[in-house]
Design an enzyme around this catalytic site. Sequence first.
Site, PDB file in Angstrom:
ATOM      1  N   ARG A  12       0.851  -1.207   0.000  1.00 25.33           N
ATOM      2  CA  ARG A  12       0.000   0.000   0.000  1.00 25.33           C
ATOM      3  C   ARG A  12       0.879   1.246   0.000  1.00 25.33           C
ATOM      4  NH1 ARG A  12      -0.306   0.593   5.875  1.00 25.33           N
ATOM      5  NH2 ARG A  12       0.592  -1.315   6.731  1.00 25.33           N
ATOM      6  N   GLY A  13       0.219   2.390  -0.002  1.00 22.66           N
ATOM      7  CA  GLY A  13       0.924   3.663   0.141  1.00 22.66           C
ATOM      8  C   GLY A  13       1.998   3.889  -0.920  1.00 22.66           C
ATOM      9  N   ILE A  14       3.118   4.409  -0.460  1.00 23.12           N
ATOM     10  CA  ILE A  14       4.196   4.795  -1.375  1.00 23.12           C
ATOM     11  C   ILE A  14       4.745   3.572  -2.115  1.00 23.12           C
ATOM     12  CG2 ILE A  14       6.559   5.702  -1.414  1.00 23.12           C
ATOM     13  CD1 ILE A  14       5.710   7.537   0.974  1.00 23.12           C
ATOM     14  N   ARG A  34       4.616  -7.688   4.750  1.00 24.41           N
ATOM     15  CA  ARG A  34       4.177  -8.675   5.757  1.00 24.41           C
ATOM     16  C   ARG A  34       2.908  -9.366   5.301  1.00 24.41           C
ATOM     17  NH1 ARG A  34       4.168  -4.547  10.669  1.00 24.41           N
ATOM     18  NH2 ARG A  34       2.998  -3.557   8.983  1.00 24.41           N
ATOM     19  N   ASP A  49       8.478 -10.614   6.687  1.00 26.21           N
ATOM     20  CA  ASP A  49       8.710  -9.551   7.659  1.00 26.21           C
ATOM     21  C   ASP A  49      10.179  -9.169   7.544  1.00 26.21           C
ATOM     22  OD1 ASP A  49       9.168  -7.964   9.894  1.00 26.21           O
ATOM     23  OD2 ASP A  49       7.724  -9.071  11.126  1.00 26.21           O
ATOM     24  N   VAL A  50      10.457  -7.913   7.200  1.00 26.87           N
ATOM     25  CA  VAL A  50      11.851  -7.524   6.934  1.00 26.87           C
ATOM     26  C   VAL A  50      12.733  -7.552   8.186  1.00 26.87           C
ATOM     27  CG1 VAL A  50      11.298  -6.130   4.893  1.00 26.87           C
ATOM     28  CG2 VAL A  50      11.386  -5.027   7.152  1.00 26.87           C
ATOM     29  N   GLY A  78       8.416   0.433   6.042  1.00 21.47           N
ATOM     30  CA  GLY A  78       8.729   1.225   7.228  1.00 21.47           C
ATOM     31  C   GLY A  78       7.507   1.393   8.112  1.00 21.47           C
ATOM     32  N   TYR A 141      12.036   7.251  14.906  1.00 28.81           N
ATOM     33  CA  TYR A 141      11.890   7.273  13.438  1.00 28.81           C
ATOM     34  C   TYR A 141      12.988   8.126  12.789  1.00 28.81           C
ATOM     35  CZ  TYR A 141       9.328   7.916   8.987  1.00 28.81           C
ATOM     36  OH  TYR A 141       8.941   7.960   7.671  1.00 28.81           O
ATOM     37  N   LYS A 145      15.854   6.818  10.229  1.00 29.57           N
ATOM     38  CA  LYS A 145      15.974   7.367   8.875  1.00 29.57           C
ATOM     39  C   LYS A 145      17.319   8.083   8.679  1.00 29.57           C
ATOM     40  CE  LYS A 145      11.939   6.022   7.246  1.00 29.57           C
ATOM     41  NZ  LYS A 145      11.854   5.050   6.149  1.00 29.57           N
ATOM     42  N   ILE A 174       3.385  12.764   3.086  1.00 26.47           N
ATOM     43  CA  ILE A 174       2.722  12.103   1.954  1.00 26.47           C
ATOM     44  C   ILE A 174       1.424  11.454   2.444  1.00 26.47           C
ATOM     45  CG2 ILE A 174       3.001  10.409   0.087  1.00 26.47           C
ATOM     46  CD1 ILE A 174       5.108  12.688   0.014  1.00 26.47           C
TER      47      ILE A 174
HETATM   48  P1  NDP Z   1       2.244   2.707   4.883  1.00 22.98           P
HETATM   49  O1  NDP Z   1       2.011   2.553   6.336  1.00 22.98           O
HETATM   50  O2  NDP Z   1       1.144   3.168   4.015  1.00 22.98           O
HETATM   51  O3  NDP Z   1       2.847   1.359   4.273  1.00 22.98           O
HETATM   52  C1  NDP Z   1       3.924   0.730   4.901  1.00 22.98           C
HETATM   53  C2  NDP Z   1       4.366  -0.443   4.055  1.00 22.98           C
HETATM   54  O4  NDP Z   1       5.469  -1.095   4.713  1.00 22.98           O
HETATM   55  C3  NDP Z   1       3.280  -1.451   3.894  1.00 22.98           C
HETATM   56  O5  NDP Z   1       3.373  -2.007   2.602  1.00 22.98           O
HETATM   57  C4  NDP Z   1       3.636  -2.500   4.941  1.00 22.98           C
HETATM   58  O6  NDP Z   1       3.137  -3.741   4.502  1.00 22.98           O
HETATM   59  C5  NDP Z   1       5.157  -2.477   4.897  1.00 22.98           C
HETATM   60  N1  NDP Z   1       5.788  -2.956   6.117  1.00 22.98           N
HETATM   61  C6  NDP Z   1       5.763  -2.378   7.347  1.00 22.98           C
HETATM   62  N2  NDP Z   1       6.478  -3.112   8.213  1.00 22.98           N
HETATM   63  C7  NDP Z   1       6.963  -4.169   7.524  1.00 22.98           C
HETATM   64  C8  NDP Z   1       7.760  -5.270   7.871  1.00 22.98           C
HETATM   65  N3  NDP Z   1       8.215  -5.454   9.130  1.00 22.98           N
HETATM   66  N4  NDP Z   1       8.063  -6.184   6.926  1.00 22.98           N
HETATM   67  C9  NDP Z   1       7.607  -6.022   5.655  1.00 22.98           C
HETATM   68  N5  NDP Z   1       6.849  -4.992   5.265  1.00 22.98           N
HETATM   69  C10 NDP Z   1       6.530  -4.073   6.180  1.00 22.98           C
HETATM   70  O7  NDP Z   1       3.496   3.702   4.784  1.00 22.98           O
HETATM   71  P2  NDP Z   1       3.946   4.716   3.651  1.00 22.98           P
HETATM   72  O8  NDP Z   1       3.601   4.204   2.316  1.00 22.98           O
HETATM   73  O9  NDP Z   1       3.505   6.061   4.052  1.00 22.98           O
HETATM   74  O10 NDP Z   1       5.528   4.683   3.874  1.00 22.98           O
HETATM   75  C11 NDP Z   1       6.413   3.981   3.026  1.00 22.98           C
HETATM   76  C12 NDP Z   1       7.835   4.440   3.353  1.00 22.98           C
HETATM   77  O11 NDP Z   1       7.926   5.852   3.170  1.00 22.98           O
HETATM   78  C13 NDP Z   1       8.239   4.178   4.805  1.00 22.98           C
HETATM   79  O12 NDP Z   1       9.588   3.802   4.861  1.00 22.98           O
HETATM   80  C14 NDP Z   1       8.036   5.531   5.456  1.00 22.98           C
HETATM   81  O13 NDP Z   1       8.867   5.682   6.570  1.00 22.98           O
HETATM   82  C15 NDP Z   1       8.443   6.445   4.322  1.00 22.98           C
HETATM   83  N6  NDP Z   1       7.924   7.797   4.475  1.00 22.98           N
HETATM   84  C16 NDP Z   1       6.574   8.054   4.491  1.00 22.98           C
HETATM   85  C17 NDP Z   1       6.119   9.350   4.633  1.00 22.98           C
HETATM   86  C18 NDP Z   1       4.683   9.706   4.660  1.00 22.98           C
HETATM   87  O14 NDP Z   1       4.376  10.895   4.914  1.00 22.98           O
HETATM   88  N7  NDP Z   1       3.766   8.788   4.400  1.00 22.98           N
HETATM   89  C19 NDP Z   1       7.056  10.476   4.795  1.00 22.98           C
HETATM   90  C20 NDP Z   1       8.443  10.096   4.772  1.00 22.98           C
HETATM   91  C21 NDP Z   1       8.845   8.800   4.602  1.00 22.98           C
HETATM   92  P3  NDP Z   1       2.211  -4.738   5.365  1.00 22.98           P
HETATM   93  O15 NDP Z   1       1.429  -3.932   6.345  1.00 22.98           O
HETATM   94  O16 NDP Z   1       1.444  -5.454   4.364  1.00 22.98           O
HETATM   95  O17 NDP Z   1       3.253  -5.542   5.992  1.00 22.98           O
END
Ligand code: NDP
Length: 234
Positions: A12-14, A34, A49-50, A78, A141, A145, A174
Amino acid sequence: MSRHVIVTGASRGIGAAIAQQFIDEGDRVVALSRSGVAPEGCAMTIAVDVVDSNAVNAAVKTSIGEFGPVEVAVINAGVTNDGLAMRMSDEQWRDVLSTDLDGAFYCARAMMASMVRARKGSIIFIGSVSPFIGVPGQANYAAAKAGLVGLARSLAKEVATRSVTVNVVAPGLIETDMTNDLGGAKDQMMSLIPMGRIGQPSDIAGVVGFLASNHARYITGAVLCADGGLSLGH
Ligand code: NDP
């Protein structure tokens, strides 16, 4: 182009936007998360899980077995677990450091060997502007980072002679699940963005696409902020 691209946190997300962009370009995208959820069109999806380095190694091995050397690695998975430092528990600290920094290292380590052997590749970490602007409640965090920047710039030197580039994209605010529950703090942060709008996942995917392209072949060890000017300060 049909490159072998691995995106972590692609559910999802980015991460999903990044995966979708590579899919649209015709690349073979392997999505790790995950949940194992991934955008339609991914060549392979692996639930991992990373934080678990053995599981990361196994997932990357499977991906390489199927699609050959990794050509683009986007290390994006993240989490946040906010709290003021004086009240932050050991678990909150470790939760974020283990996913956002340890996990990123495990992924990079597993993916870069095949790039070094193939003498080409691009590793892109998704960092954050948090360490540059300082965010109260995000000591864990921001530390994770900031660590990514040191990790990326050191790796960049380790693999530069093999034509493998290593860079960081640092997003600002974002619109994703991660920022959905910020409540009033979101409006406050919005007012600090010179461009006057929250970023969209596609704003970050575009920068990642550029760094993975031939246009960026001479860029390594860089940190590109994609934040609407948030990190410029006042
Ligand atoms: P989301 O919470 O929307 O998505 C997080 C993603 O990371 C999901 O796909 C989740 O997958 C995956 N994830 C989390 N933990 C684990 C794990 N232990 N093992 C495998 N996968 C994992 O976050 P964003 O899309 O907003 O963020 C993506 C990246 O961008 C992150 O690194 C975040 O720190 C960075 N970022 C985001 C910002 C923002 O404003 N949104 C700003 C700056 C940086 P699932 O739940 O399916 O495991």
